[in-house]
Design a protein around this motif. Sequence first.
Motif, PDB file in Angstrom:
ATOM      1  N   GLN A  49      12.168 -15.295   3.087  1.00  0.00           N
ATOM      2  CA  GLN A  49      10.992 -15.768   2.805  1.00  0.00           C
ATOM      3  C   GLN A  49      10.542 -14.757   1.528  1.00  0.00           C
ATOM      4  N   TRP A  50      10.422 -15.267   0.428  1.00  0.00           N
ATOM      5  CA  TRP A  50      10.314 -14.696  -0.627  1.00  0.00           C
ATOM      6  C   TRP A  50       8.726 -14.852  -1.282  1.00  0.00           C
ATOM      7  N   VAL A  51       8.220 -13.770  -1.793  1.00  0.00           N
ATOM      8  CA  VAL A  51       6.996 -14.004  -2.371  1.00  0.00           C
ATOM      9  C   VAL A  51       7.030 -13.493  -3.855  1.00  0.00           C
ATOM     10  N   PRO A  79       2.748  -0.420 -11.897  1.00  0.00           N
ATOM     11  CA  PRO A  79       3.944   0.041 -12.407  1.00  0.00           C
ATOM     12  C   PRO A  79       5.016  -0.307 -11.123  1.00  0.00           C
ATOM     13  N   THR A  80       6.245  -0.533 -11.679  1.00  0.00           N
ATOM     14  CA  THR A  80       7.245  -0.846 -10.623  1.00  0.00           C
ATOM     15  C   THR A  80       7.378   0.095  -9.447  1.00  0.00           C
ATOM     16  N   GLN A  81       7.486   1.406 -10.047  1.00  0.00           N
ATOM     17  CA  GLN A  81       7.453   2.614  -8.931  1.00  0.00           C
ATOM     18  C   GLN A  81       6.017   2.614  -7.951  1.00  0.00           C
ATOM     19  N   GLN A  82       5.061   2.349  -8.446  1.00  0.00           N
ATOM     20  CA  GLN A  82       3.984   2.041  -7.272  1.00  0.00           C
ATOM     21  C   GLN A  82       4.259   0.717  -6.431  1.00  0.00           C
ATOM     22  N   VAL A  83       4.718  -0.098  -6.867  1.00  0.00           N
ATOM     23  CA  VAL A  83       4.842  -1.447  -6.181  1.00  0.00           C
ATOM     24  C   VAL A  83       5.694  -0.927  -5.126  1.00  0.00           C
ATOM     25  N   ILE A  84       6.922  -0.073  -5.401  1.00  0.00           N
ATOM     26  CA  ILE A  84       7.892   0.239  -4.444  1.00  0.00           C
ATOM     27  C   ILE A  84       7.092   1.080  -3.325  1.00  0.00           C
ATOM     28  N   GLN A  85       6.289   1.759  -3.948  1.00  0.00           N
ATOM     29  CA  GLN A  85       5.490   2.761  -2.864  1.00  0.00           C
ATOM     30  C   GLN A  85       4.780   1.851  -1.968  1.00  0.00           C
ATOM     31  N   ASN A  86       3.978   1.022  -2.481  1.00  0.00           N
ATOM     32  CA  ASN A  86       3.178   0.107  -1.625  1.00  0.00           C
ATOM     33  C   ASN A  86       3.813  -0.738  -0.524  1.00  0.00           C
ATOM     34  N   VAL A  87       5.202  -1.099  -1.070  1.00  0.00           N
ATOM     35  CA  VAL A  87       5.910  -1.635   0.188  1.00  0.00           C
ATOM     36  C   VAL A  87       6.323  -0.744   1.381  1.00  0.00           C
ATOM     37  N   GLU A  88       6.824   0.270   0.750  1.00  0.00           N
ATOM     38  CA  GLU A  88       7.292   1.508   1.692  1.00  0.00           C
ATOM     39  C   GLU A  88       6.024   1.956   2.533  1.00  0.00           C
ATOM     40  N   PRO A  91       3.945  -4.988 -21.737  1.00  0.00           N
ATOM     41  CA  PRO A  91       5.230  -4.215 -22.020  1.00  0.00           C
ATOM     42  C   PRO A  91       4.523  -2.630 -22.212  1.00  0.00           C
ATOM     43  N   ARG A  92       3.962  -2.052 -20.921  1.00  0.00           N
ATOM     44  CA  ARG A  92       3.512  -0.552 -21.100  1.00  0.00           C
ATOM     45  C   ARG A  92       3.430  -0.156 -19.678  1.00  0.00           C
ATOM     46  N   ASN A  93       3.375   1.231 -19.578  1.00  0.00           N
ATOM     47  CA  ASN A  93       3.220   1.861 -18.285  1.00  0.00           C
ATOM     48  C   ASN A  93       4.060   1.470 -17.163  1.00  0.00           C
ATOM     49  N   ASN A  94       5.505   1.402 -17.605  1.00  0.00           N
ATOM     50  CA  ASN A  94       6.410   1.017 -16.609  1.00  0.00           C
ATOM     51  C   ASN A  94       6.252  -0.334 -15.715  1.00  0.00           C
ATOM     52  N   MET A  95       5.465  -1.255 -16.448  1.00  0.00           N
ATOM     53  CA  MET A  95       5.496  -2.362 -16.000  1.00  0.00           C
ATOM     54  C   MET A  95       6.335  -3.569 -16.577  1.00  0.00           C
ATOM     55  N   HIS A  96       5.932  -4.743 -17.098  1.00  0.00           N
ATOM     56  CA  HIS A  96       6.733  -5.580 -17.834  1.00  0.00           C
ATOM     57  C   HIS A  96       7.886  -6.158 -16.939  1.00  0.00           C
ATOM     58  N   HIS A  97       7.679  -6.216 -15.467  1.00  0.00           N
ATOM     59  CA  HIS A  97       8.494  -6.705 -14.690  1.00  0.00           C
ATOM     60  C   HIS A  97       8.138  -7.854 -13.845  1.00  0.00           C
ATOM     61  N   LEU A  98       8.769  -8.818 -13.265  1.00  0.00           N
ATOM     62  CA  LEU A  98       8.440  -9.798 -12.209  1.00  0.00           C
ATOM     63  C   LEU A  98       9.032  -9.231 -11.046  1.00  0.00           C
ATOM     64  N   CYS A  99       8.548  -9.180  -9.914  1.00  0.00           N
ATOM     65  CA  CYS A  99       9.127  -9.086  -8.843  1.00  0.00           C
ATOM     66  C   CYS A  99       9.181  -9.914  -7.748  1.00  0.00           C
ATOM     67  N   ALA A 100       9.992  -9.740  -6.743  1.00  0.00           N
ATOM     68  CA  ALA A 100       9.978 -10.689  -5.419  1.00  0.00           C
ATOM     69  C   ALA A 100      10.062  -9.935  -4.280  1.00  0.00           C
ATOM     70  N   LEU A 101       9.460 -10.277  -3.145  1.00  0.00           N
ATOM     71  CA  LEU A 101       9.437  -9.315  -2.028  1.00  0.00           C
ATOM     72  C   LEU A 101       9.852 -10.223  -0.773  1.00  0.00           C
ATOM     73  N   GLU A 102      10.823  -9.785  -0.224  1.00  0.00           N
ATOM     74  CA  GLU A 102      11.273 -10.695   0.976  1.00  0.00           C
ATOM     75  C   GLU A 102      10.503 -10.348   2.124  1.00  0.00           C
ATOM     76  N   LEU A 103       9.881 -11.073   2.876  1.00  0.00           N
ATOM     77  CA  LEU A 103       8.811 -10.473   3.751  1.00  0.00           C
ATOM     78  C   LEU A 103       9.636 -10.082   5.138  1.00  0.00           C
ATOM     79  N   ILE A 104      10.794 -10.736   5.421  1.00  0.00           N
ATOM     80  CA  ILE A 104      11.320 -10.370   6.714  1.00  0.00           C
ATOM     81  C   ILE A 104      12.338  -8.928   6.457  1.00  0.00           C
ATOM     82  N   SER A 105      13.078  -8.658   5.457  1.00  0.00           N
ATOM     83  CA  SER A 105      13.675  -7.570   5.226  1.00  0.00           C
ATOM     84  C   SER A 105      12.882  -6.657   4.518  1.00  0.00           C
TER      85      SER A 105
END
Length: 226
Positions: A3-5, A176-185, A202-216
């Motif tokens: 289940q990807w978001v 920023p990507t690192q903040q998203v990682i921390q949010n999930v953790e 394209p600034r502040n360690n962003m410029h990415h699209l991410c997918a979160l798998e809800l089960i894992s």
Amino acid sequence: MKQWVITDIHGCVKTFEALLQRIGFNRSDALYLLGDYVDRGPDSKGVLELVMQLSQSKHKVHCLLGNHEIMMLHAVHNSGTKAARHWKKYVGGGETLRSFRAVKPHEISEHYIEFIANMDHYFEVGNYILVHAGLNFAVPDPLQDKEAMLWTRGQTHINHAWLNGRIVVHGHTPQPTQQVIQNVERMEQNPVVDIDCGCVYPRNNMHHLCALELISRQLVFQKNVD
């Protein structure tokens, strides 16, 4: 089944395609998209077409409205208003019009407008509530405030009793990507999780699209390639 978001694609269809390939998205998976398909990026039309093609080819794709879709609908139906001019000039509507080879909002094909207009405001998936921007926990039933679902920022107050163990996953506010990682953790301690990695910024360690798998709770990042 996975289940990807994914949220806040903002016209970056090449990045979206690359992320779908990276996660190996197929017909046995479910894909939940949390809005803001259009504006700012180069190919909003391409993003909508890809989402529609996936749905038509029997992929399990579920789409939410974002605030940029609402602004686009207002511009289409009231193209002479100040709000329509604001959409075109300041929030990426000009890029959206160019992707459709349109000069004015009402020139966008009704096919796309109907697709957007039929999107939901939130989904409940297992222990998760999926929404574009967040919830208004100041009201008795946060699922009744659809305006907040599209526009709210900064979830400083969370009604843990109302959530009753559920977790809110949203986008709308670039991180920023690192903040998203921390949010999930930390989602068990702070059950309102922002996964918008600022794909078009394209600034502040962003410029990415991410997918979160809800089960894992796996996160997969794709740098912007548009």
